[in-house]
Design an enzyme around this catalytic site. Sequence first.
Site, mmCIF file in Angstrom:
data_model
loop_
_atom_site.group_PDB
_atom_site.id
_atom_site.type_symbol
_atom_site.label_atom_id
_atom_site.label_comp_id
_atom_site.label_asym_id
_atom_site.label_seq_id
_atom_site.Cartn_x
_atom_site.Cartn_y
_atom_site.Cartn_z
ATOM 1 N N GLU A 56 0.829 -1.213 0.000
ATOM 2 C CA GLU A 56 0.000 0.000 0.000
ATOM 3 C C GLU A 56 0.858 1.255 0.000
ATOM 4 O OE1 GLU A 56 -2.120 -2.822 3.009
ATOM 5 O OE2 GLU A 56 -0.113 -2.545 2.180
ATOM 6 N N CYS A 87 -0.417 1.292 7.332
ATOM 7 C CA CYS A 87 -0.935 1.542 5.989
ATOM 8 C C CYS A 87 -2.258 2.302 6.041
ATOM 9 C CB CYS A 87 -1.078 0.232 5.231
ATOM 10 S SG CYS A 87 0.529 -0.514 4.839
#
Length: 150
Positions: A56, A87
């Site tokens: 991510e 993330c």
Amino acid sequence: MSPFVSHMALALDQARAAALRGEVPVGAVVVDPAGRVVAAAGNRTRELSDPTAHAEVLAIRTACRAAGSERLPGHDLWVTLEPCPMCAAAISAARIGRLYYGASDPRMGGVDHGARVFDHPQCHHRPDVYGGIAADDARAILQGFFQARR
């Protein structure tokens, strides 16, 4: 194939590629407001000796460079596993519009499990969240990876 399916299929391909590199198989794709894929990445924490090199984060970094901005309003993030708290915080900071994820992560997830980052009053931005997209496929890739290591 609909864009909805193809975006997660691309994220799953990124996860498979990560597994081939010996990385935990998580893949992510960022799609711009026009529906174009602007970034795709798989985990690279071992390869880069960087604990922040999650799929991510890498995809968000690439998408931000492509956009010429630290913010990605209107962009979608497709990821094969529920993002961890780190993330999730990066997703919020980047102002991602929609998050689509595959398999849930009851142990380390930071969105619908565990820390639930977007639910905290200190969280400045909460994307629309859609979990369970191709969850069985994402889970199978992860389980296969870890079974091969045992």
